[in-house]
Design a protein around this motif. Structure first.
Motif, short mmCIF file in Angstrom:
data_model
loop_
_atom_site.label_atom_id
_atom_site.label_comp_id
_atom_site.label_asym_id
_atom_site.label_seq_id
_atom_site.Cartn_x
_atom_site.Cartn_y
_atom_site.Cartn_z
N THR A 424 107.10 58.98 22.13
CA THR A 424 105.98 58.10 22.43
C THR A 424 106.45 56.64 22.46
O THR A 424 107.13 56.18 21.53
N LEU A 425 106.12 55.95 23.53
CA LEU A 425 106.44 54.53 23.63
C LEU A 425 105.41 53.71 22.85
O LEU A 425 104.23 54.08 22.78
N SER A 426 105.85 52.60 22.31
CA SER A 426 104.92 51.67 21.68
C SER A 426 104.55 50.58 22.67
O SER A 426 105.35 50.23 23.56
N GLN A 427 103.36 50.03 22.52
CA GLN A 427 102.94 48.96 23.41
C GLN A 427 103.84 47.74 23.25
O GLN A 427 104.09 47.01 24.21
N ARG A 428 104.37 47.56 22.05
CA ARG A 428 105.23 46.40 21.81
C ARG A 428 106.50 46.47 22.67
O ARG A 428 106.86 45.47 23.32
#
Length: 451
Positions: A424-428
């Motif tokens: 999962t990618l983080s928005q940051r």
């Protein structure tokens, strides 16, 4: 010969997961303040500087437009990596031709070339195939040029003339090809094609035909939708029949018997008449390849004036995505064992259906900017996004165009979808990548940001 830059790309292209992970890590480091330099985004240097590729040196000029992203793929040769899905397709096609097309001494009729250099001259890629100087497929925006005279091949057809000139009359060419294109699950700047060519002498074509010795390959008559001006109708019909029969047998071998097939008339500069083959697969009509009777001017120029022939081209990713239910072209570049081990088969003809990996959530960010007054192409922006975002970018959609009523300047708004194939990618971290794309667009493309 291929449904290529000459009409539309009906093929497909994919994801190198470990490098994508590396891209994420590098962007996490950049978050501390540094931004990618222009040299990180493009492979090109100043005009006259050398570009080293596959052991040779090429002088760069104003046509050079290679990116580091694309250069990193040259030499990977996925079609030659054992147990890769593209290798499986290639080996199945080779096995079929070796088994069913045998020469007089029991040797395979078709020679196979799967290691030819992807660097070709513009003459090989275009002129040898009778592609006009003003044809849109030559555009810098659609191809990867090393300089004005050399490029990464846009289709395996670039080798047709040389192989015929060497005296070959039946051959297959398999290799990686390169095109600048949109970003989605069906398109990637590198994909793989398989090309077939067959030439016939008068004796070979009319053997077994009643009174065949009285028939001729060539005549002078008006060109029509059904034949070239130099071909006799009898010769053209036999070549067309042999081509369609050959390809019908091939797709039956790949997809199984009982497949419903239809032929659609189309246009290529190097064949006439030309056709696209469509198959009815799981209730849907799908275009799978392009083919046709070779232009006699092309055959004559290669030194085979006494022969007539056909050619076809097919995208390996296209076939693999249909056959194996692979949903995203980036997957072909994956080094994830969960993907690769599914294609470790004891028999290349064994049926296999891709079992999807866990799909992690996507993140979307929009980018809007005013276009410069000239020299902007969408493929320049797509290349920039691919270079910075790597295979974390799943797709890019142009969602809005706006022309200012007073200044008449044009604004584009793109929606970029990011998705990692393994986590999962983080928005940051996506925000850092997206900011790099925004800054590079201003710096390299001359746009005015509306960020």
């Amino acid at each position: 010969m291929v449904c290529s830059a000459l009409q539309r790309v009906a093929c497909a292209h994919l994801c190198l997961v470990r490098r994508a992970s590396h891209v994420c890590r590098s962007h996490q480091h950049r978050a501390r303040g540094s931004r990618p330099a222009a040299s990180d985004l493009a492979a090109r240097g100043p005009p006259g500087s050398p570009l080293e590729l596959l052991g040779k040196s090429y002088l760069q000029d104003d046509h050079t437009n290679l990116t580091q992203k694309v250069l990193s793929k040259v030499g990977r040769n996925l079609h030659n990596q054992q147990h890769h899905p593209l290798w499986l397709i290639k080996e199945r096609v080779k096995e079929h031709f070796y088994k069913h097309y045998v020469g007089r001494f029991g040797t395979p009729l078709f020679s196979v070339y799967e290691d030819l250099s992807p660097v070709v001259t513009t003459w090989q890629n275009f002129d040898s195939l009778l592609i006009p100087a003003d044809h849109p497929s030559r555009k810098k925006g659609d191809n990867y040029y090393l300089n004005r005279t050399h490029m990464l091949r846009a289709h395996t057809s670039a080798h047709q003339w040389d192989l015929m000139h060497a005296g070959l009359d039946a051959f297959l060419v398999v290799g990686d090809v390169y095109r600048r294109d949109q970003i989605d699950c069906q398109h990637y700047p590198v994909f793989h094609q398989l090309e077939g060519v067959r030439l016939f002498s008068k004796h070979e074509l009319f053997a077994g035909v009643k009174d065949g010795e009285s028939l001729q390959l060539f005549e002078r008559s008006p060109r029509s939708a059904h034949k070239q001006e130099t071909h006799s109708m009898e010769a053209m019909k036999l070549v067309e029949f042999d081509l369609k029969q050959t390809l019908t047998r091939l797709v039956a071998h790949l997809f199984g018997d009982g497949l419903e097939i239809r032929w659609v008339d189309c246009y290529f500069p190097f064949t006439h008449p030309s056709f696209e083959m469509e198959i009815n697969f799981r209730g849907e009509w799908l275009e799978v390849l392009g083919c046709g009777v070779m232009e006699q001017r092309l055959v004559n120029s290669a030194g085979a004036q006494d022969r007539i022939g056909w050619a076809f081209g097919v995208g390996l990713e296209r076939l693999a995505m249909i056959l194996y239910d692979i949903p995203d072209i980036r997957l072909f570049w994956s080094e994830d064992e969960r993907f690769l081990k599914q294609f470790h088969l004891s028999d290349i003809n064994q049926k296999v259906k891709f079992q999807p990996l866990s799909k992690y959530p996507a993140l979307t960010n929009d980018i809007s900017f005013w276009l410069p007054s000239e020299n902007y192409t969408e493929n320049d922006f797509y290349d920039l996004v691919r270079t910075i975002g790597g295979d974390l970018v799943e797709k890019v959609d142009l969602i809005d165009k706006f022309e200012h009523p007073k200044t008449h300047r044009t604004s584009h708004c793109y929606r970029i979808t990011y998705r990692h194939m393994e986590r999962t990618l983080s928005q940051r971290e996506v925000s850092h990548i997206h900011q790099d794309i925004q800054e590079a667009a201003v710096r390299q493309l001359g746009v005015d940001g509306r960020f």
